[in-house]
Enzyme design. Structure first.
Site, PDB file in Angstrom:
ATOM      1  N   CYS A  17       0.753  -1.101  -0.055  1.00  0.00           N
ATOM      2  CA  CYS A  17       0.057   0.034  -0.047  1.00  0.00           C
ATOM      3  C   CYS A  17       0.936   1.138  -0.005  1.00  0.00           C
ATOM      4  O   CYS A  17       1.566   1.471   0.894  1.00  0.00           O
ATOM      5  CB  CYS A  17      -0.988  -0.009   1.410  1.00  0.00           C
ATOM      6  SG  CYS A  17      -1.709   1.556   1.610  1.00  0.00           S
ATOM      7  N   CYS A  42       0.340   3.680   2.791  1.00  0.00           N
ATOM      8  CA  CYS A  42       1.027   3.015   4.252  1.00  0.00           C
ATOM      9  C   CYS A  42       2.412   3.245   4.157  1.00  0.00           C
ATOM     10  O   CYS A  42       2.827   3.726   5.454  1.00  0.00           O
ATOM     11  CB  CYS A  42       0.600   1.814   4.156  1.00  0.00           C
ATOM     12  SG  CYS A  42      -1.008   1.174   4.247  1.00  0.00           S
TER      13      CYS A  42
END
Length: 126
Positions: free
Chosen positions: A43, A46
């Site tokens: 991600c 993230c």
């Protein structure tokens, strides 16, 4: 002062929530995509948030429990039936997300990269 816990998957998350001491320190859950072999999450949001959150936690002088929750791989997370999305305790719409347990406060997506919002989330509400 900060206790770190790592959890993988929804079952581990659900089991952990049953053991939270209501009289203990505040518990904050950080939901992130699983790590690839290079140690970075699949991600991109993230990956961007993690170093900012880590730096913030390094400076934090509070007694809290910070729980890193691996929500799984991209395919699992993108499934509309993913339990992290459907469970009434999490209701995740994006990752990364930080949730203060048993509270309404949460940071989602790019909010997790803003130090002033992290500061507000981690402040005591008592």
């Amino acid at each position: 002062m900060i206790s770190f816990v790592n959890i993988e998957g929804f079952d581990e998350f659900a089991k952990y929530t049953e053991s939270i001491d209501q009289k203990g320190p505040p518990v904050l859950f950080y939901f992130s995509g699983s790590k690839l072999p290079d140690g970075r999450s699949w991600c991109p949001d993230c990956v961007e948030a993690e170093p900012i959150i880590k730096a913030f936690l390094d400076e934090l002088k509070k007694n809290v429990i910070f729980v890193y929750v691996d929500v799984g791989d991209r395919e699992y997370w993108k499934d509309k039936a993913c339990p992290f999305r459907t469970d009434s305790r999490t209701k995740l719409m994006v990752i990364p997300t930080i949730i203060k347990w048993k509270g309404v406060q949460r940071l989602e997506g790019s909010q997790c990269t803003k130090r002033e919002l992290l500061q507000m989330l981690f402040e005591e509400d008592d």
